[in-house]
Design a protein around this motif. Structure first.
Motif, short mmCIF file in Angstrom:
data_model
loop_
_atom_site.label_atom_id
_atom_site.label_comp_id
_atom_site.label_asym_id
_atom_site.label_seq_id
_atom_site.Cartn_x
_atom_site.Cartn_y
_atom_site.Cartn_z
N THR A 133 5.40 -27.70 3.71
CA THR A 133 4.47 -28.24 4.71
C THR A 133 3.05 -27.80 4.41
OG1 THR A 133 6.20 -28.24 6.41
CG2 THR A 133 3.91 -28.30 7.17
N TYR A 134 2.90 -26.52 4.06
CA TYR A 134 1.57 -25.99 3.74
C TYR A 134 0.99 -26.69 2.51
CZ TYR A 134 -1.65 -22.98 1.24
OH TYR A 134 -2.71 -22.52 0.51
N TRP A 135 1.79 -26.84 1.44
CA TRP A 135 1.30 -27.48 0.22
C TRP A 135 0.90 -28.93 0.46
CZ3 TRP A 135 6.13 -25.01 -2.27
CH2 TRP A 135 5.83 -23.71 -2.69
N ALA A 136 1.68 -29.64 1.28
CA ALA A 136 1.36 -31.04 1.59
C ALA A 136 0.03 -31.12 2.35
CB ALA A 136 2.48 -31.68 2.41
N ASP B 171 10.07 -22.60 -6.71
CA ASP B 171 8.72 -23.13 -6.57
C ASP B 171 7.76 -21.95 -6.47
OD1 ASP B 171 6.63 -24.94 -6.32
OD2 ASP B 171 7.77 -26.24 -4.97
N GLU B 172 6.45 -22.26 -6.38
CA GLU B 172 5.43 -21.21 -6.51
C GLU B 172 5.17 -20.47 -5.21
OE1 GLU B 172 4.39 -20.51 -9.62
OE2 GLU B 172 5.83 -22.08 -10.12
N ILE B 173 6.20 -19.93 -4.60
CA ILE B 173 6.04 -19.16 -3.36
C ILE B 173 5.50 -17.77 -3.72
CG2 ILE B 173 7.27 -18.06 -1.46
CD1 ILE B 173 9.17 -20.45 -1.48
N PRO B 174 4.35 -17.39 -3.18
CA PRO B 174 3.74 -16.10 -3.53
C PRO B 174 4.35 -14.95 -2.72
CG PRO B 174 2.31 -17.27 -2.03
CD PRO B 174 3.50 -18.17 -2.25
N PHE B 175 4.84 -13.94 -3.40
CA PHE B 175 5.37 -12.76 -2.70
C PHE B 175 4.22 -11.84 -2.35
CE2 PHE B 175 10.06 -12.62 -4.29
CZ PHE B 175 10.25 -13.87 -3.74
N GLN B 176 4.57 -10.74 -1.65
CA GLN B 176 3.58 -9.72 -1.33
C GLN B 176 2.97 -9.18 -2.62
OE1 GLN B 176 2.63 -8.92 1.61
NE2 GLN B 176 4.29 -8.90 3.09
N ALA B 177 1.67 -8.85 -2.59
CA ALA B 177 1.03 -8.29 -3.78
C ALA B 177 1.64 -6.92 -4.10
CB ALA B 177 -0.47 -8.16 -3.55
N GLY B 178 1.88 -6.66 -5.36
CA GLY B 178 2.42 -5.38 -5.78
C GLY B 178 2.43 -5.29 -7.28
N TRP B 179 2.91 -4.14 -7.79
CA TRP B 179 2.90 -3.91 -9.24
C TRP B 179 4.23 -4.27 -9.88
CZ3 TRP B 179 -1.60 -3.27 -11.43
CH2 TRP B 179 -2.65 -2.76 -10.68
N SER B 180 5.31 -4.25 -9.12
CA SER B 180 6.60 -4.59 -9.69
C SER B 180 6.63 -6.04 -10.13
CB SER B 180 7.72 -4.35 -8.67
OG SER B 180 7.84 -2.98 -8.38
N ARG B 181 7.52 -6.36 -11.04
CA ARG B 181 7.61 -7.73 -11.53
C ARG B 181 8.07 -8.69 -10.44
NH1 ARG B 181 8.53 -7.81 -17.71
NH2 ARG B 181 7.85 -5.74 -18.29
N ILE B 182 8.78 -8.19 -9.45
CA ILE B 182 9.22 -9.05 -8.34
C ILE B 182 8.02 -9.67 -7.64
CG2 ILE B 182 10.38 -9.08 -6.09
CD1 ILE B 182 11.95 -6.68 -6.97
N GLY C 240 -0.40 -27.41 -8.59
CA GLY C 240 -0.73 -27.81 -7.22
C GLY C 240 -0.20 -26.87 -6.16
N HIS C 241 0.87 -26.12 -6.48
CA HIS C 241 1.44 -25.21 -5.50
C HIS C 241 1.03 -23.76 -5.74
CE1 HIS C 241 4.97 -28.14 -4.47
NE2 HIS C 241 3.77 -28.63 -4.17
N TYR D 193 -7.02 -19.86 -5.59
CA TYR D 193 -7.98 -19.21 -6.47
C TYR D 193 -7.63 -19.47 -7.93
CZ TYR D 193 -10.58 -15.51 -8.83
OH TYR D 193 -11.41 -14.83 -9.67
N VAL D 194 -6.34 -19.44 -8.25
CA VAL D 194 -5.91 -19.66 -9.64
C VAL D 194 -6.16 -21.12 -10.04
CG1 VAL D 194 -3.91 -19.68 -11.19
CG2 VAL D 194 -4.22 -17.80 -9.57
N ILE D 195 -5.81 -22.06 -9.18
CA ILE D 195 -6.03 -23.47 -9.49
C ILE D 195 -7.51 -23.75 -9.69
CG2 ILE D 195 -5.83 -25.83 -8.62
CD1 ILE D 195 -3.30 -25.02 -7.20
N ASP D 196 -8.37 -23.11 -8.88
CA ASP D 196 -9.81 -23.32 -9.01
C ASP D 196 -10.32 -22.95 -10.39
OD1 ASP D 196 -9.77 -24.05 -6.38
OD2 ASP D 196 -10.53 -22.15 -5.62
N LYS D 197 -9.70 -21.97 -11.03
CA LYS D 197 -10.14 -21.53 -12.36
C LYS D 197 -9.45 -22.30 -13.47
CE LYS D 197 -12.62 -18.26 -10.51
NZ LYS D 197 -14.09 -18.40 -10.49
N VAL D 198 -8.17 -22.58 -13.29
CA VAL D 198 -7.36 -23.18 -14.35
C VAL D 198 -7.61 -24.68 -14.48
CG1 VAL D 198 -4.99 -23.77 -14.95
CG2 VAL D 198 -5.57 -21.42 -14.35
N ALA D 199 -7.67 -25.40 -13.35
CA ALA D 199 -7.78 -26.86 -13.41
C ALA D 199 -9.02 -27.33 -14.18
CB ALA D 199 -7.74 -27.45 -12.00
N PRO D 200 -10.22 -26.80 -13.91
CA PRO D 200 -11.38 -27.26 -14.69
C PRO D 200 -11.21 -27.02 -16.19
CG PRO D 200 -12.10 -26.03 -12.76
CD PRO D 200 -10.63 -25.84 -12.85
#
Length: 496
Positions: free
Chosen positions: A28-31, A94-105, A192-193, A197-204
Motif C-alpha cells: 500500500t505504501y509503495w503504491a 521484496d524490499e522491506i527495510p528492517f531496523q538499521a543495524g550492523w548485522s547482515r539481517i 521502485g520499492h 534516498y537510494v533511488i534518488d541517487k541510483v536512478a539518475p
C-alpha cells in the motif's frame, strides 16, 4: 515451491499473519509513493507499514539488534532459529527495510537474500586477490573492467553494503556511465520499492548510463524519471535535460509531467528543471501542466521557493505565447567561507549569546521551551535532544557574517553574527530566508553550500589593493569641506 513459499508455510499462524500484514502495508505504501499520493518519508516509525514490520520481528525476538555478551550480534545464518530464519526469508522477497543495524539481517533485502543463499553473489561479493569480498577492499573498483564500475557502485548502494559508494558514484558516472548501458537497462525497470534516498541517487545514474551509451530507455523505467525529491539536493538540471532528451518522443511528455506531479522536492527545483527541458524542446502539454503546478505551488509560505516559482511561471507564460525565454544575466554568486566550527557537548563551551541562540534554535525546532543543555544531551531519547548532532559555524564573506546552528542532521537556524536576529532557517535540508529582499540574491544557495558537512575552515579573504593611478592621470579637483555639523561618534558595540 520457492524459498519464500516454504518459509511462509513453515511459520506458526500468528507469525505468518504478522508477516502477511507487513507485506500488505508495504505494498500500500509503495503504491501511494509511486502515484505521488504519499510524499516525503512516509515509512517513518509512526507509519502503519513500519509498525507492522516491527511487530512481526518482535514476535521472533528480532526487533532489536542483539549485541551483548549473553546475546551477541548475529553474523551467520546458522545463528538464527528456524522461525527467525523463515521470518527473514519471508520479509526479504521484496524490499522491506528492517531496523538499521550492523548485522547482515538488518541490511537491505538484496543483501539479505544473498546472505541467505537465495540470490547469487553480486559483483562486489566476489573475492579479490586476498580472498576477501570486494566490498571490504579499500579500493573495491580495482581490477574491475570499466563496464562494471557503475554496476559495483549501484549494487553497493542498493544492498546497503559498507563502503563509500555514494562518493564513488559521482566519479564513476562522469567517466564510465557510457559503458554500463546493458546493466542499466536490466536493473532500472526493477526499481521502485527501495528506500527513497537510494533511488534518488541510483536512478539518475542509471538513466545517464542509458543516455550516454545510446541504449534505449525501457518504457517501464519512465515512472522513475528523476527531478527532485524530499530532503535531497535536486538532480542537476543539465542531467535532467540530458535524460529527457533520451526518452523517445511520445513518452517524454508523460514522463516529465508524471515526475513533476509525483515529486516531493522543492517546487522551485522541480520547475527550474522542467523549464530547462522546455527551453530545449517546447512541449505544449508540459507547459500547461507546469503552469498548473506553478499556480498551486506558489501558495507556499517559503519566500525563496515562492520567488523562484513566480519567476518560472513568468517564463512558462512567455513560452506559451510563443516568445523566446529571456535568459537573465547571471549574478555574482555569494560565497560564504567557514570561519570556525564548534561541536559543543555542554553549554559551558558557549558564551551567553551562543547559549541564547541555541535556546531559540531548539525551542523553534521542537515547539517547546527547554533548557539549552537538554539540546546537547547525547543520551537524549526524546524530542528534546539533538542526539549529539549539533554544530555551530561562523559563515562570512567580505560583506556579511552569520552564526549558523546546524542540528539533528537536517535542520538549522541562521543568525546575524553575535545577535539573536534570525535571517533564515533549514528544515529537512531545505534552506529559506526570512527577508523578501534576500530571496533572489543567492543567499539561500550560499547558506546551503556553507552548511554542508565536510566544509573546511577558510581564512579571511585578502583585500584587493586599489590600482595605482598613472602619474600622468589628471588629478581630481579637491572638494571643499562640508559645513554640516559633525555627528557624534558611534557608541562601540559590546562584545557578544
Amino acid at each position: 515451491m520457492s524459498d519464500f513459499e516454504r518459509a511462509r508455510n513453515a511459520l506458526s499462524k500468528p507469525v505468518r499473519l504478522a508477516c502477511e500484514l507487513t507485506i500488505r502495508e508495504y505494498k500500500t505504501y509503495w503504491a501511494g509513493r509511486a502515484s505521488g499520493a504519499i510524499k516525503g518519508y512516509e515509512h517513518a516509525k509512526s507509519k502503519p507499514a513500519h509498525a507492522a514490520m516491527c511487530k512481526a520481528l518482535a514476535l521472533v525476538e528480532l526487533e532489536r539488534e542483539p549485541n551483548t555478551p549473553e546475546k551477541p550480534r548475529i553474523e551467520r545464518v546458522d545463528e538464527l532459529t528456524p522461525e527467525q530464519r523463515n521470518v527473514v526469508i519471508m520479509l526479504s522477497e521484496d524490499e522491506i527495510p528492517f531496523q538499521a543495524g550492523w548485522s547482515r539481517i538488518y541490511k537491505a533485502a538484496r543483501w539479505r537474500r544473498r546472505w541467505l543463499g537465495i540470490d547469487p553473489p553480486s559483483v562486489i561479493d566476489e573475492l579479490d586477490a586476498s580472498g576477501r569480498p570486494r566490498y571490504e577492499s579499500a579500493d573495491p573498483l580495482s581490477g574491475l573492467p570499466a563496464d562494471r564500475h557503475l554496476e559495483a557502485c549501484v549494487e553497493g548502494m542498493l544492498g546497503e553494503y559498507p563502503g563509500q559508494w555514494h562518493e564513488l558514484l559521482g566519479d564513476v558516472v562522469a567517466t564510465h556511465a557510457k559503458n554500463a548501458g546493458p546493466y542499466a537497462a536490466r536493473v532500472l525497470p526493477t526499481l521502485g520499492h527501495e528506500d527513497s534516498y537510494v533511488i534518488d541517487k541510483v536512478a539518475p545514474a542509471l538513466f545517464l548510463a542509458l543516455a550516454r551509451s545510446k541504449t534505449t530507455i525501457p518504457e517501464a523505467a519512465d515512472r522513475l524519471f528523476p527531478i527532485a525529491r524530499h530532503g535531497q539536493l535536486p538532480v542537476p538540471p543539465e542531467w535532467v535535460v540530458e535524460i529527457a532528451a533520451a526518452i523517445p518522443p511520445g513518452r517524454r511528455e508523460a514522463a516529465v509531467i508524471g515526475s513533476m506531479q509525483r515529486s516531493d522536492g522543492r517546487a522551485s527545483d522541480v520547475l527550474l528543471s522542467v523549464v530547462a527541458i522546455l527551453e530545449k524542446e517546447p512541449m505544449p502539454d508540459v507547459i500547461d501542466a507546469a503552469l498548473a503546478y506553478a499556480k498551486e505551488r506558489k501558495k507556499t509560505k517559503d519566500s525563496h521557493v515562492k520567488g523562484e516559482v513566480v519567476k518560472c511561471e513568468r517564463t512558462l507564460v512567455a513560452m506559451k505565447r510563443g516568445a523566446p525565454s529571456a535568459v537573465s544575466k547571471p549574478r555574482e554568486p555569494i560565497v560564504l567561507r567557514v570561519e570556525s566550527i564548534l561541536r559543543p557537548t555542554s553549554v559551558t563551551e558557549l558564551d551567553a549569546m551562543r547559549t541564547k541562540q541555541l535556546r531559540i534554535a531548539g525551542d523553534l525546532w521542537e515547539g517547546k521551551r527547554r533548557p539549552p543543555q537538554r539540546r546537547l544531551d547525547e543520551e537524549g531519547d526524546d524530542d528534546a535532544s539533538f542526539g549529539g548532532v549539533c554544530e555551530w559555524r561562523v559563515l562570512a564573506d567580505a560583506k556579511r557574517r552569520y552564526d549558523a546552528w546546524l542540528f539533528a542532521g537536517d535542520s538549522g537556524q541562521y543568525f546575524i553574527a553575535g545577535t539573536t536576529r534570525r535571517i533564515g532557517e533549514m528544515i529537512q535540508r531545505s534552506v529559506s530566508v526570512h527577508l523578501e529582499k534576500e530571496v533572489d540574491t543567492g543567499l539561500v544557495e550560499a547558506l546551503t553550500r556553507a552548511s554542508r558537512s565536510g566544509v573546511t575552515v577558510g581564512p579571511a579573504p585578502k583585500k584587493t589593493p586599489s590600482p595605482k593611478r598613472h602619474p600622468t592621470a589628471k588629478a581630481k579637483t579637491k572638494r571643499k569641506p562640508s559645513k554640516l555639523p559633525k555627528r557624534k561618534a558611534a557608541r562601540p558595540s559590546r562584545p557578544a
